[in-house]
Scaffold this motif. Structure first.
Motif, PDB file in Angstrom:
ATOM      1  N   ALA A  23      58.371  34.804  39.692  1.00  0.00           N
ATOM      2  CA  ALA A  23      58.685  33.437  39.298  1.00  0.00           C
ATOM      3  C   ALA A  23      59.236  32.720  40.528  1.00  0.00           C
ATOM      4  O   ALA A  23      60.231  33.159  41.111  1.00  0.00           O
ATOM      5  N   GLU A  82      51.056  23.535  39.241  1.00  0.00           N
ATOM      6  CA  GLU A  82      50.632  23.663  37.852  1.00  0.00           C
ATOM      7  C   GLU A  82      50.607  25.111  37.376  1.00  0.00           C
ATOM      8  O   GLU A  82      50.423  25.377  36.185  1.00  0.00           O
ATOM      9  N   ARG A  83      50.779  26.061  38.288  1.00  0.00           N
ATOM     10  CA  ARG A  83      50.840  27.469  37.885  1.00  0.00           C
ATOM     11  C   ARG A  83      52.068  27.682  36.992  1.00  0.00           C
ATOM     12  O   ARG A  83      53.134  27.086  37.207  1.00  0.00           O
ATOM     13  N   GLU A  84      51.936  28.591  36.033  1.00  0.00           N
ATOM     14  CA  GLU A  84      53.050  28.861  35.127  1.00  0.00           C
ATOM     15  C   GLU A  84      54.245  29.464  35.854  1.00  0.00           C
ATOM     16  O   GLU A  84      55.394  29.268  35.437  1.00  0.00           O
ATOM     17  N   ASN A  85      53.993  30.214  36.929  1.00  0.00           N
ATOM     18  CA  ASN A  85      55.078  30.903  37.627  1.00  0.00           C
ATOM     19  C   ASN A  85      55.593  30.129  38.830  1.00  0.00           C
ATOM     20  O   ASN A  85      56.419  30.639  39.590  1.00  0.00           O
ATOM     21  N   THR A 112      57.320  26.531  40.333  1.00  0.00           N
ATOM     22  CA  THR A 112      58.004  25.251  40.144  1.00  0.00           C
ATOM     23  C   THR A 112      58.216  24.622  41.511  1.00  0.00           C
ATOM     24  O   THR A 112      58.754  25.268  42.425  1.00  0.00           O
TER      25      THR A 112
END
Length: 283
Positions: free
Chosen positions: A167, A199-202, A204
């Motif tokens: 993350a 845009e990746r979930e992991n 920010t």
């Protein structure tokens, strides 16, 4: 006789954790060696990372030292169990050890929090942007070295594509967003790539505008890399003399506070995307 390969930062870290564990018990090297049924030199060499250590020995030593923290002990055993010659090893001898140690650190990371002042984070850089960065190095690297540097930098990005990616939170100063490495076209492509990666979930991405003012360590680019347990966290910073890796308790606590303060000053993810889009239109 060929020289022994220098221990990696991760090997040194495992040894250092065993040393800390011994010191918390109040045992000297000599006393620990007697208790463990070995000699003082062996204990010293393992603690310095010069000698490898088996998972079984790590558990035996941890239990002998009376370590009360099961997850911490298991994490150290896991480090000793690793027998991976990572992709970065193919660059040994071509690039400096700090670059290889950083790749290894990212490979094993559970999470990464980064603050960048003058450059887009390495894990989010495009090929053209990387080429422009290395071309501006002093002294200018040879064409062969530039190709190796480029290949290594781009390969690092694969950590974001693995099945269990770390993350990542990237705090990027407006100065880095506006620096035009390689010209307008390269810069626009880089900013577009940054928006896509956000845009990746992991992943920010949070921008730090000039209007946010000053913040601690504002001149230092750093990565806070989270290990399997908090005791195994590491901070990587770039200095004029090369990469520096920090893992002592006080620097880690200070860098967590610095990252927290910097993140508080940054725009939220949605606001950051709008902010980056605005800069891209101005390029």
């Amino acid at each position: 006789m060929p020289s022994r390969k220098a221990p990696t930062v991760r090997q040194r870290r495992l040894g250092a954790e065993l040393r800390k564990m011994r010191e918390r018990t109040g045992l000297s090297l000599t006393d620990a060696a007697k208790m463990l049924g070995t000699d003082r030199t062996t204990v010293s060499n393992i603690e310095s990372g010069r000698f490898g250590v088996s998972a079984e020995r790590v558990r035996t030593w941890s239990e002998s030292y009376g370590c009360p923290d099961g997850p911490y002990m298991d994490a150290l055993v896991g480090m000793a169990t690793e027998r991976v010659n990572g992709w970065w090893e193919e660059y040994r001898g071509d690039l400096n050890s700090g670059a290889l140690d950083l790749a290894e650190l990212e490979h094993h990371a559970v999470g990464i929090r980064s603050v960048q002042i003058m450059h887009i984070p390495g894990l989010l850089q495009t090929e053209e942007y990387v080429r422009a960065l290395f071309a501006g190095s002093v002294p200018t690297p040879s064409p062969v070295r530039q190709r190796r540097q480029l290949s290594h930098r781009l390969k690092r990005r694969d950590v974001l594509d693995r099945a269990d990616p770390p993350a990542c939170t990237f705090l990027i100063h407006e100065a880095a967003l506006r620096m035009s490495y390689g010209g307008a076209e390269v810069t626009r492509h880089q900013l577009d790539h940054l928006l896509k990666e956000s845009e990746r979930e992991n992943v920010t991405v949070r921008a730090i505008p000039f209007a946010a003012g000053g913040f601690p360590k504002a001149s230092v680019a750093a990565q806070y890399v989270y290990g399997r347990v908090p005791q195994l966290d590491t901070v990587h910073t770039d200095t004029a003399s090369g990469a520096e890796f920090l893992d002592a308790e006080t620097p880690l606590a200070n860098w967590r506070a610095i990252m927290d303060r910097t993140e508080e000053l940054s725009l939220d993810p949605e606001g950051s995307r709008d902010f980056i889009c605005g800069i891209a239109k101005q390029v």
